[in-house]
Design an enzyme around this catalytic site. Sequence first.
Site, PDB file in Angstrom:
ATOM      1  CG  ASP A  16      -5.049 -23.838  25.985  1.00  0.00           C
ATOM      2  OD1 ASP A  16      -4.299 -22.908  25.631  1.00  0.00           O
ATOM      3  OD2 ASP A  16      -5.600 -24.604  25.182  1.00  0.00           O
ATOM      4  NE  ARG A  98     -11.082 -35.851  28.368  1.00  0.00           N
ATOM      5  CZ  ARG A  98      -9.767 -35.731  28.286  1.00  0.00           C
ATOM      6  NH1 ARG A  98      -9.006 -36.239  29.252  1.00  0.00           N
ATOM      7  NH2 ARG A  98      -9.209 -35.102  27.278  1.00  0.00           N
ATOM      8  CG  ASP A 127     -12.622 -34.366  25.987  1.00  0.00           C
ATOM      9  OD1 ASP A 127     -13.095 -35.515  25.972  1.00  0.00           O
ATOM     10  OD2 ASP A 127     -11.433 -34.118  25.726  1.00  0.00           O
ATOM     11  CB  SER A 181      -4.552 -30.312  20.064  1.00  0.00           C
ATOM     12  OG  SER A 181      -5.619 -31.059  19.512  1.00  0.00           O
TER      13      SER A 181
END
Length: 408
Positions: A16, A98, A127, A181
């Site tokens: 990705d 994050r 996110d 995922s």
Amino acid sequence: MTAPKKVVLAYSGGLDTSVILKWLEVEYGCEVVTFTADLGQGEELEPARKKAEMLGVKPENIFIEDVREEFVRDFVFPMFRANAVYEGLYLLGTSIARPLISKRLVEIAAETGADAVAHGATGKGNDQVRFELSAYALNPEIKVIAPWREWDLSSRTRLIEFAEAHQIPIAKDKRGEAPFSVDANLLHTSSEGKVLEDPGKMAPDYVYQRTEDPLGGPDEPEYIEIGFEKGDAVSINGEAMSPATVLTRLNEHGKRHGIGRLDFVENRFVGMKSRGIYETPGGTILLEAHRGIEQITLDSGAGHLKDSLMPRYAELIYNGFWFSPEREMLQAAIDKSQEHVTGTVKLMLYKGFCRTVARWSDHSLYSEAHVTFEEDAGAYDQKDAEGFIRLNALRLKLIATRNQRVKG
């Protein structure tokens, strides 16, 4: 938005973000800087450097950094001082990583003269909010690019076609649809999507990656001791350790006993519900231990107030407001409460469970003289309780008298 000239991309080296790297160059004609963080996800990061170089990124524009100590010291530990859990269960493993990634993206942008940062979060998840709120809080002028909200590569097939068209290597296991995922760091592993999307079906055993099956764990309990100073864990079994080393070692203990598994349906900030499988072995042990040492070192008034603040604090982290003034205000109050949270906790680990079995501290507020069932030598006059009860009962008696009068 004016086309950026240089973009700092949060880059993993996977399909990705490799597609995003090339897409940025094609779509905007810009120079790309990559940032890859070692957060303790357990993966070799040098392949990310080689992949970025192969895709044309200049060596001086490739940043790969070990931020494990900073992650635990400046983000995980402050959060655990608050005993923060989202919606009563989730230990915020993805959420707390994050702001650190965003912080470094903005710092690297300043160092390299970049005018934008980019991330690979989708338009359905939390996110994207966390990355962007953090970036704007640190640099209000920064541009943020979220390709998943802009491009038309809306399927795995389209991604692979784009990758093939631009000579981006594709691992064999990436050509098919992944069964779920994964996001991982030193605090936890998060698994979502595909085979996990139906909350009415049990998660397959192969989803679990960081913990052994609790039922197949050791048949004898293991006892460990965790030392604390001002709310932070500083040692295990008497051995002093750095923050990241403490969490790494606790992960090892937790993995062996299958501690820290969570099957959770949460409310995302963007409005939908999501089912995830979380594994937080070391964090689950740490939370239990921190609660244990607070039991004897934290005053009831401070502790109850702190517990009432915790849900709001956890929500702020989950929603991406780590760098907000309200989170910092709450952190100041929480850190003040930890001044005497120093001592040692003994825990039992056994088949998925972690339980405090003893705790001691030179800062303890626990007084055996006051709670003993034996003669207390005048430490506590039980007759004092009568007046205490009468005063607290006064308003209840007045209410009851009023209610009887009104009914009559």
